[in-house]
Design an enzyme around this catalytic site. Structure first.
Site, mmCIF file in Angstrom:
data_model
loop_
_atom_site.group_PDB
_atom_site.id
_atom_site.type_symbol
_atom_site.label_atom_id
_atom_site.label_comp_id
_atom_site.label_asym_id
_atom_site.label_seq_id
_atom_site.Cartn_x
_atom_site.Cartn_y
_atom_site.Cartn_z
ATOM 1 C CG HIS A 10 40.793 54.149 40.409
ATOM 2 N ND1 HIS A 10 41.009 53.218 41.400
ATOM 3 C CD2 HIS A 10 41.458 53.672 39.311
ATOM 4 C CE1 HIS A 10 41.786 52.255 40.932
ATOM 5 N NE2 HIS A 10 42.070 52.494 39.670
ATOM 6 C CD GLU A 24 44.208 54.011 37.671
ATOM 7 O OE1 GLU A 24 44.792 53.874 38.757
ATOM 8 O OE2 GLU A 24 43.682 53.074 37.041
ATOM 9 C CG HIS A 79 41.481 50.546 35.699
ATOM 10 N ND1 HIS A 79 41.484 50.819 37.042
ATOM 11 C CD2 HIS A 79 40.250 50.045 35.417
ATOM 12 C CE1 HIS A 79 40.314 50.478 37.564
ATOM 13 N NE2 HIS A 79 39.539 50.014 36.596
ATOM 14 C CD GLU A 144 45.492 48.500 34.690
ATOM 15 O OE1 GLU A 144 45.826 49.703 34.634
ATOM 16 O OE2 GLU A 144 45.054 47.968 35.733
HETATM 17 ZN ZN LIG Z 1 43.157 51.444 38.262
#
Ligand SMILES: [Zn+2]
Length: 265
Positions: A10, A24, A79, A144
């Site tokens: 992002h 995030e 992430h 993640e």
């Molecule tokens: Zn993400």
């Protein structure tokens, strides 16, 4: 040179997931910057590029184009999860491709390092049709790292310690997966006290005898300089330079000529 492309997920207009006062895009950037700094300072022959180094809007296509153009050896996209849950999971592309078993093997090593070092709840090694994984032409994985909407995990994410730990775990994973060589650290350097350097080995042995009479253990180290071989008599090898200095000064007081040689492994 091993080229590693790190993608902090992002950025800019796209904040990614948000909860508990966290975005995030900020956490992924913190981790990526930290990871870059660890890789560059601690590993030999490692070249690191980030898809972004600040809060910048960048499309997924731009990111994979950059990695492909640079001809990276590995791509790692970082992430933070959301949607109610706990723990760590990793992804590789779910397509059918020739290098898939290798991609999976490398990912597995990185996954393990993270689960071990962070003591994550292990949500598994997964596959998905993510752009970053599909459109990159080198082996790639996406991690993640916990859930931003999990109060307990979010609290940890707000600390520098957590960010450092996550970066360190990714670095260890990359080290093991890509066989990165560590640079010698300052601790690995040791200081040898040399008392006599001879071209004739017999002279070196004689010096050893004399030193032994003075109560010093020594050994002979073969040393090459300007295509000549020298036999150096080493009287002590120390991690602490001060101890080496003390030994050198003792020897000088007894009339020996001595000097210190810093040795890197
Ligand atoms: Zn993400």
């Amino acid at each position: 040179m091993v080229k590693i492309f790190i993608d902090p997920g992002h950025g800019g207009n796209d904040p990614g997931a948000s909860a508990n006062g966290l975005l995030e895009k900020d956490i992924t950037l913190d981790i990526a910057l930290q990871l870059k700094s660890i890789l560059e300072s601690e590993y030999k022959n490692t070249d690191v590029r980030l898809s972004r180094t600040n809060d910048q809007t960048k499309s997924l296509t731009e990111r994979t184009n950059e990695a492909n153009r640079w001809n990276a050896d590995y791509l790692l996209s970082i992430h933070i999860n959301a949607g109610g849950g706990e723990g760590f999971e990793s992804y590789i592309w779910n397509g059918a491709y020739r290098s898939k078993s290798n991609t999976d093997k490398l990912r597995s090593v990185i996954h393990q390092a993270n689960v071990e070092q962070l003591r994550w709840r292990d949500r598994g090694q997964k596959e998905a049709n993510f752009h970053m994984l599909r459109e990159s032409s080198m082996p790639a994985a996406l991690t993640e790292n916990g859930f931003i909407d999990n109060v307990v995990e979010a609290k940890k994410m707000k600390t520098d310690t957590w960010v450092k730990k996550v970066a360190q775990a990714h670095a260890t994973g990359l080290q093991n997966a890509l066989k990165l060589d560590k640079k010698p650290t300052k601790k690995d350097v040791f200081y040898r006290v040399v008392c006599g350097s001879f071209q004739d080995l017999n002279n070196a042995k004689e010096r050893m005898n004399v030193l032994s009479k003075h109560g010093y253990d020594s050994f002979v180290d073969k040393y090459k300089m300007k295509n000549k071989i020298y036999y150096r008599v080493v009287v002590g090898s120390f991690q602490d330079k001060k101890n080496a200095n003390d030994r050198m000064n003792q020897l000088k007081k007894k009339g020996f000529d001595a000097f210190i040689d810093a040795v890197k492994p």
